[in-house]
Motif scaffolding. Structure first.
Motif, PDB file in Angstrom:
ATOM      1  N   LEU B  31       0.993  -1.141  -0.043  1.00  0.00           N
ATOM      2  CA  LEU B  31       0.007   0.115   0.026  1.00  0.00           C
ATOM      3  C   LEU B  31       0.851   1.322   0.082  1.00  0.00           C
ATOM      4  O   LEU B  31       0.437   2.285  -0.841  1.00  0.00           O
ATOM      5  N   CYS B  32       1.931   1.280   0.692  1.00  0.00           N
ATOM      6  CA  CYS B  32       3.104   2.448   0.571  1.00  0.00           C
ATOM      7  C   CYS B  32       3.384   2.413  -0.831  1.00  0.00           C
ATOM      8  O   CYS B  32       3.701   3.836  -1.240  1.00  0.00           O
ATOM      9  N   LEU B  33       3.678   1.457  -1.501  1.00  0.00           N
ATOM     10  CA  LEU B  33       4.186   1.510  -2.801  1.00  0.00           C
ATOM     11  C   LEU B  33       3.120   2.127  -3.541  1.00  0.00           C
ATOM     12  O   LEU B  33       3.502   2.989  -4.730  1.00  0.00           O
ATOM     13  N   GLU B  34       2.074   1.757  -3.617  1.00  0.00           N
ATOM     14  CA  GLU B  34       0.855   2.219  -4.372  1.00  0.00           C
ATOM     15  C   GLU B  34       0.729   3.978  -3.916  1.00  0.00           C
ATOM     16  O   GLU B  34       0.399   4.831  -4.918  1.00  0.00           O
ATOM     17  N   GLY B  35       0.971   4.357  -2.726  1.00  0.00           N
ATOM     18  CA  GLY B  35       0.698   5.752  -2.305  1.00  0.00           C
ATOM     19  C   GLY B  35       2.015   6.578  -3.051  1.00  0.00           C
ATOM     20  O   GLY B  35       1.800   7.619  -3.674  1.00  0.00           O
ATOM     21  N   MET B  36       2.941   5.725  -3.191  1.00  0.00           N
ATOM     22  CA  MET B  36       4.287   6.509  -4.099  1.00  0.00           C
ATOM     23  C   MET B  36       3.922   6.614  -5.599  1.00  0.00           C
ATOM     24  O   MET B  36       4.325   7.505  -5.995  1.00  0.00           O
ATOM     25  N   MET B  37       3.082   5.582  -6.202  1.00  0.00           N
ATOM     26  CA  MET B  37       2.860   5.607  -7.438  1.00  0.00           C
ATOM     27  C   MET B  37       1.790   6.662  -7.557  1.00  0.00           C
ATOM     28  O   MET B  37       1.510   7.506  -8.567  1.00  0.00           O
ATOM     29  N   LEU B  38       0.789   6.829  -6.524  1.00  0.00           N
ATOM     30  CA  LEU B  38      -0.225   7.973  -6.717  1.00  0.00           C
ATOM     31  C   LEU B  38       0.512   9.479  -6.794  1.00  0.00           C
ATOM     32  O   LEU B  38      -0.043  10.154  -7.556  1.00  0.00           O
ATOM     33  N   SER B  39       1.438   9.414  -5.810  1.00  0.00           N
ATOM     34  CA  SER B  39       2.307  10.922  -6.059  1.00  0.00           C
ATOM     35  C   SER B  39       2.951  11.216  -7.072  1.00  0.00           C
ATOM     36  O   SER B  39       3.026  12.232  -7.696  1.00  0.00           O
ATOM     37  N   LEU B  40       3.514  10.019  -7.808  1.00  0.00           N
ATOM     38  CA  LEU B  40       4.222  10.199  -9.179  1.00  0.00           C
ATOM     39  C   LEU B  40       3.010  10.580 -10.252  1.00  0.00           C
ATOM     40  O   LEU B  40       3.371  11.479 -10.931  1.00  0.00           O
ATOM     41  N   PHE B  41       1.735   9.904 -10.252  1.00  0.00           N
ATOM     42  CA  PHE B  41       1.009  10.230 -11.036  1.00  0.00           C
ATOM     43  C   PHE B  41       0.444  11.696 -10.859  1.00  0.00           C
ATOM     44  O   PHE B  41       0.270  12.593 -11.947  1.00  0.00           O
ATOM     45  N   ILE B  42       0.100  12.110  -9.842  1.00  0.00           N
ATOM     46  CA  ILE B  42      -0.186  13.691  -9.440  1.00  0.00           C
ATOM     47  C   ILE B  42       0.913  14.300  -9.941  1.00  0.00           C
ATOM     48  O   ILE B  42       0.774  15.565 -10.580  1.00  0.00           O
ATOM     49  N   ALA B  43       2.114  14.218  -9.696  1.00  0.00           N
ATOM     50  CA  ALA B  43       3.274  14.911 -10.017  1.00  0.00           C
ATOM     51  C   ALA B  43       3.482  15.241 -11.584  1.00  0.00           C
ATOM     52  O   ALA B  43       3.464  16.206 -12.057  1.00  0.00           O
ATOM     53  N   LEU B  44       3.168  14.020 -12.390  1.00  0.00           N
ATOM     54  CA  LEU B  44       3.515  14.053 -13.926  1.00  0.00           C
ATOM     55  C   LEU B  44       2.229  14.980 -14.416  1.00  0.00           C
ATOM     56  O   LEU B  44       2.466  15.462 -15.197  1.00  0.00           O
ATOM     57  N   SER B  45       1.117  14.739 -13.719  1.00  0.00           N
ATOM     58  CA  SER B  45      -0.244  15.371 -14.341  1.00  0.00           C
ATOM     59  C   SER B  45       0.084  16.834 -14.085  1.00  0.00           C
ATOM     60  O   SER B  45      -0.235  17.733 -14.859  1.00  0.00           O
ATOM     61  N   LEU B  46       0.472  17.314 -12.924  1.00  0.00           N
ATOM     62  CA  LEU B  46       0.599  18.573 -12.549  1.00  0.00           C
ATOM     63  C   LEU B  46       2.021  19.328 -13.405  1.00  0.00           C
ATOM     64  O   LEU B  46       1.860  20.309 -13.603  1.00  0.00           O
ATOM     65  N   TRP B  47       2.782  18.344 -14.119  1.00  0.00           N
ATOM     66  CA  TRP B  47       3.701  19.028 -15.031  1.00  0.00           C
ATOM     67  C   TRP B  47       3.225  19.549 -16.180  1.00  0.00           C
ATOM     68  O   TRP B  47       3.430  20.655 -16.381  1.00  0.00           O
ATOM     69  N   THR B  48       2.281  19.109 -16.740  1.00  0.00           N
ATOM     70  CA  THR B  48       1.480  19.077 -17.908  1.00  0.00           C
ATOM     71  C   THR B  48       0.610  20.553 -17.475  1.00  0.00           C
ATOM     72  O   THR B  48       0.586  21.502 -18.280  1.00  0.00           O
ATOM     73  N   LEU B  49       0.164  20.309 -16.450  1.00  0.00           N
ATOM     74  CA  LEU B  49      -1.130  21.460 -16.068  1.00  0.00           C
ATOM     75  C   LEU B  49      -0.343  22.784 -15.713  1.00  0.00           C
ATOM     76  O   LEU B  49      -0.807  23.667 -16.001  1.00  0.00           O
ATOM     77  N   GLN B  50       0.715  22.557 -14.719  1.00  0.00           N
ATOM     78  CA  GLN B  50       1.197  23.996 -14.316  1.00  0.00           C
ATOM     79  C   GLN B  50       2.110  24.679 -15.256  1.00  0.00           C
ATOM     80  O   GLN B  50       2.082  25.796 -15.121  1.00  0.00           O
TER      81      GLN B  50
END
Lengths: 173, 98
Positions: B31-50
């Protein structure tokens, strides 16, 4: 708007503190659901509605549901929630750590530190987030084929891992 | 470092520490690994958006696909552990006794 965004960001960090402090997996999966929901809110606040919907459907509705019923494998008679002594120690340590590091940056954060740059405010046909998904089918077609191949390969990996018959990883069956 | 950048960076590091210090259950580590993946997804999405840069905009979807592969492989290992040792507690994985 900034208050809602700051609330979502606080919730993101605190939710992941709740997951990383390692309570019983039931509660950790609940924390991950909350973190995913708040992450979707952050993406929506920045204008990425499509990616937020993808996150909700695929991540929450697909992957976390599988994790939730796999939590039945971690059943124990007295599950440790976020109130039990060792988990509280981890929570306090993580919050203090994050607070100390955020204190380094606190002076430079002001009201409009996270105002997104959104030029095409009205009647925009080309959004960056859904444009990226379209790109996956156009110029990124090779990567799409590779991802589909990797997903098929993972299916066989999983079937082989759980095959049993005293070969491979399941020796007891 | 903007607040949003700090938020997903600290989320990633918190997931990493949770993975490093996981205590009783194997599923907590996954579950901690999934949390890391989630934060990476948000980071990559915010790269495009911001940053208004669509160069890397297909990466969140691809990250999600590969993260699904990794989660399913991890859960298959969890099921194999639970079937073989009877539980997913890390005390039962005592092949390396030190």
């Amino acid at each position: 708007m900034t208050y809602i965004m700051s609330l979502f960001l606080f919730g993101l960090v605190l939710g992941l503190v709740a997951v990383a402090s390692n309570p019983s997996p039931y509660f950790a999966a609940l924390g991950l659901v909350v973190v995913a929901g708040l992450g979707c809110g952050i993406l929506v606040g920045h204008g990425g509605h499509f990616l937020s919907l993808v996150l909700f459907l695929i991540y929450l509705g697909g992957m976390l549901v599988v994790f939730a019923y796999s939590a039945a494998l971690a059943a124990e008679p007295y599950p440790e929630s976020w109130g039990s002594r060792p988990v509280v120690a981890y929570i306090l340590a993580y919050i203090v750590g994050v607070g100390m590091v955020s204190g380094l940056f606190w002076g430079g954060w002001y009201e409009s530190s996270w105002v997104p740059v959104d030029e095409l405010g009205e009647l925009s046909m080309l959004r960056g987030d859904s444009g990226g998904v379209a790109l996956m089918y156009a110029g990124g077609g090779g990567m799409l084929v590779i991802s589909a191949w990797v997903l098929l390969l993972t299916l066989f990996v999983v079937l082989e891992l759980t095959r049993g018959l005293s070969r491979g990883t399941l020796r007891a069956v | 470092m903007t607040p949003v950048h700090f938020a997903f960076s600290s989320a990633f590091i918190l997931g990493l520490t949770g993975l490093a210090f996981h205590r009783t259950h194997l599923l907590s580590a996954l579950l901690c690994l999934e949390g890391m993946m989630l934060s990476l997804f948000i980071a990559l999405s915010l790269w495009t958006l911001q940053l208004d840069s669509t160069n890397f905009s297909a990466s969140p979807m691809l990250l999600l696909a590969f993260s699904a592969c990794e989660a399913s492989a991890g859960l298959a290992l969890l099921v194999a552990t639970a079937r073989t040792h009877g539980t997913d507690r890390l005390q039962s994985l005592n092949l390396l006794q030190c």
